[in-house]
Design a protein around this motif. Structure first.
Motif, short mmCIF file in Angstrom:
data_model
loop_
_atom_site.label_atom_id
_atom_site.label_comp_id
_atom_site.label_asym_id
_atom_site.label_seq_id
_atom_site.Cartn_x
_atom_site.Cartn_y
_atom_site.Cartn_z
N LEU A 126 0.84 -1.18 0.00
CA LEU A 126 0.00 0.00 0.00
C LEU A 126 0.89 1.25 0.00
O LEU A 126 1.64 1.49 0.94
N ARG A 127 0.78 2.04 -1.05
CA ARG A 127 1.63 3.22 -1.22
C ARG A 127 0.87 4.53 -1.07
O ARG A 127 1.45 5.53 -0.67
N HIS A 128 -0.40 4.54 -1.40
CA HIS A 128 -1.19 5.78 -1.39
C HIS A 128 -2.40 5.59 -0.50
O HIS A 128 -3.24 4.72 -0.76
N LEU A 129 -2.51 6.44 0.55
CA LEU A 129 -3.64 6.37 1.48
C LEU A 129 -4.24 7.76 1.61
O LEU A 129 -3.57 8.71 2.03
N ASP A 130 -5.51 7.88 1.24
CA ASP A 130 -6.21 9.16 1.26
C ASP A 130 -7.29 9.12 2.34
O ASP A 130 -8.31 8.44 2.19
N LEU A 131 -7.04 9.85 3.44
CA LEU A 131 -8.00 9.98 4.53
C LEU A 131 -8.43 11.43 4.69
O LEU A 131 -8.86 11.85 5.77
N SER A 132 -8.34 12.21 3.65
CA SER A 132 -8.66 13.63 3.72
C SER A 132 -10.16 13.86 3.85
O SER A 132 -10.98 12.99 3.53
N SER A 133 -10.51 15.07 4.34
CA SER A 133 -11.90 15.50 4.47
C SER A 133 -12.72 14.51 5.29
O SER A 133 -13.76 13.99 4.84
N ASN A 134 -12.24 14.25 6.51
CA ASN A 134 -12.95 13.42 7.47
C ASN A 134 -13.04 14.17 8.80
O ASN A 134 -12.85 15.39 8.85
N HIS A 135 -13.31 13.42 9.88
CA HIS A 135 -13.48 14.03 11.20
C HIS A 135 -12.45 13.51 12.19
O HIS A 135 -12.72 13.47 13.40
N LEU A 136 -11.27 13.16 11.74
CA LEU A 136 -10.23 12.67 12.63
C LEU A 136 -9.72 13.80 13.51
O LEU A 136 -9.48 14.92 13.04
N LEU A 153 0.61 10.09 2.14
CA LEU A 153 -0.44 10.08 3.15
C LEU A 153 -1.17 11.42 3.11
O LEU A 153 -0.57 12.48 3.33
N LEU A 154 -2.47 11.37 2.84
CA LEU A 154 -3.30 12.57 2.74
C LEU A 154 -4.22 12.65 3.95
O LEU A 154 -5.10 11.81 4.13
N LEU A 155 -4.01 13.68 4.79
CA LEU A 155 -4.80 13.88 5.99
C LEU A 155 -5.33 15.31 6.08
O LEU A 155 -5.75 15.74 7.16
N PHE A 156 -5.30 16.04 5.00
CA PHE A 156 -5.74 17.43 5.05
C PHE A 156 -7.26 17.52 5.21
O PHE A 156 -8.00 16.58 4.92
N ASN A 157 -7.71 18.68 5.71
CA ASN A 157 -9.12 18.97 5.91
C ASN A 157 -9.78 17.97 6.86
O ASN A 157 -10.84 17.41 6.59
N ASN A 158 -9.12 17.77 8.01
CA ASN A 158 -9.70 17.01 9.10
C ASN A 158 -9.87 17.95 10.30
O ASN A 158 -9.91 19.18 10.13
N ARG A 159 -9.92 17.38 11.48
CA ARG A 159 -10.02 18.17 12.72
C ARG A 159 -8.88 17.80 13.68
O ARG A 159 -9.06 17.79 14.89
#
Length: 484
Positions: A126-136, A153-159
């Motif tokens: 697994l090379r690309h993980l997109d968790l952006s725009s969530n409520h983390l 690793l995409l984690l932008f637009n969370n909390r």
């Protein structure tokens, strides 16, 4: 009519007739064959719809899913679960997906990731993980422990308000991490080191709420990470040390600064109304001594040259940082140096391991050995710096200046003498005797000498040379006219 009668009837009537398929028939067949298959979600097709399987891609976007589908094809390399209502990644959510390389779970309702959520999946692939725009809200230690091969690793637009120091500890292959547009007020920069994240090139922390930067930890980051560290649009308080860091990055032409100069702001006295774009309006920092700031230097040559009597700083450049790291030096005469330095205070050590020698002398030359030790991780690194102290080398510049000054002075004196010669009245000398007319051959040499003397005098007192003097006779007359 029974079924067998129908078959016999069709066999006798239809079979002997050979029908040629029309072009329209072939188009219908192709459309049916090329239509993508559907993979039912765990909730069944009767509720919100079905996932779409195309080759090695499994797309389950915008289906209103509240949980990860249970049965998914093991051939999936890309899994898209974006724009759903998934609130949690439970243990073994991706069980059996041994070929998965890209996972998108953006635009969901994620608030947490259970331990071992990625266990028994592709893991290293697994090379690309997109968790952006969530409520983390928190990035905990166990979130990515099963993904050592992750590169992006995409984690932008969370909390996100907190990142545990070991949240990225197992991501040794991480190249890009996006954490912008969150609520971070702190970040564990000391956990990002060259020996743990040697591939990291981009760390986006822009558009957060960082009030103050740990400058020492940031300056100890590898230069490759500093070049890709984005910190614009934060709540930074204006001070000289903060400005000095960004000013230095701008001089090094880091794209993280040069491409976002308009968005680098700071707050005067911490007030939101006093926001300053400090690259556009840098008059606020006019009194800051940028050159005099002793920010840790990330790189230093192994050979250092210093002048006698000057102060020199040797930097212990290692990849070990943090509160558990201790430093000590070994001098060329096998002397042991540790903070705060020696008793004479001629050598001082700083908390980052830098060694300052005040008033260097020729005896201070030699090989210095620095060692950094991390007692918690039980590892150490060494650094050698060869110091050469020489006499002051600026005398060459003084010599060239003196030579130029002497030449200029000589030109001025010569010009004054010429002006005096041209414009001042010469002294009145008694009239020279006129040579008698040539009477005999025996008097020719004397007449030539007198003529030569007159020529010599005229050549000195008149600005133009005589026109009646021959070459050899002139040479003789000049030699005879010189005083003995």
């Amino acid at each position: 009519m029974s079924v067998e009668d129908k078959r016999s009837f069709l066999h006798g009537v239809v079979a002997p007739t050979v029908l040629k398929p029309s072009p329209l028939w072939w188009c219908i067949v192709l459309l049916v064959c090329l239509q993508p298959s559907t993979c039912q979600s765990r909730n069944g097709p009767s509720q919100e719809g079905s996932c779409i399987c195309t080759s090695d891609i499994l797309s389950c976007t915008a289906l209103g899913l509240e949980q990860i589908p249970k049965e998914m094809p093991v051939s999936a390399v890309t899994l898209d679960l974006s724009h759903n209502q998934i609130a949690q990644l439970k243990e073994a959510s991706f069980l059996g997906l041994s070929r998965l390389e890209t996972l998108r779970v953006s635009h969901n309702q994620l608030t947490s990731i259970e331990p071992r959520a990625f266990h028994n999946s592709s893991g290293t692939l697994l090379r690309h993980l997109d968790l952006s725009s969530n409520h983390l809200c928190d990035l905990e230690q166990h979130y990515f422990i099963d993904l050592p091969g992750l590169e992006e690793l995409l984690l932008f637009n969370n909390r996100i308000v907190r990142v545990e120091s070991s949240a990225f500890a197992k991501l040794s292959n991480l190249r890009k991490a996006y954490l912008s547009h969150n609520r971070l007020t702190d970040f564990p920069f000391f956990s990002i080191q060259k020996h743990t994240h040697s591939e990291l090139l981009l760390l986006d922390l822009s558009s957060n709420r960082l009030p103050k930067l740990p400058l020492e930890d940031i300056s100890n980051l590898p230069i490759t990470i500093q070049r890709g560290l984005y910190l614009h649009n934060n709540s930074l308080v204006c001070d000289c040390s903060m400005y000095g860091l960004f000013h230095r990055w701008a001089e090094l032409n880091f794209t993280s600064v040069t491409e976002f100069k308009e968005e680098h702001t700071c707050l005067v006295y911490g007030m939101q109304k006093g926001t300053v774009r400090f690259f556009k309006h840098d008059r606020y920092f006019e009194k800051c001594n940028i050159i005099g700031m002793k920010l840790p230097v990330p790189e230093q040559e192994g050979n250092v040259l210093a002048n006698v009597g000057s102060a020199v700083v040797l930097h212990c450049v290692t990849n070990l940082t943090g509160q558990n790291v201790t430093f000590f030096w070994v001098s060329p005469n096998q002397g042991y140096l540790e903070p705060p330095g020696n008793r004479e205070q001629s050598i001082k050590m700083y908390s980052n391991g830098s060694l300052e020698i005040k008033g260097a002398s020729a005896e201070d030359s030699g090989m210095y050995l620095c060692m950094a030790m991390d007692k918690l991780q039980k590892c150490n690194e060494t650094r050698e710096v060869n110091l050469t102290v020489v006499m002051h080398q600026s005398h060459e510049h003084h010599e060239s200046f003196n030579t130029g000054f002497t030449t200029l002075l000589g030109c001025v004196v010569s010009l004054v003498l010429v002006l005096m010669y041209l414009y001042l009245t010469p002294c009145r000398c008694p009239p020279c005797r006129k040579a008698p007319p040539p009477a005999a051959a025996t008097t020719a040499p004397n007449q030539a000498n007198e003529a030569g003397a007159g020529s010599a005098q005229s050549s000195i007192l008149t600005p133009t040379p005589p026109t009646t003097t021959e070459g050899p006779g002139r040479k003789t007359s000049l030699s005879n006219s010189l005083p003995t």
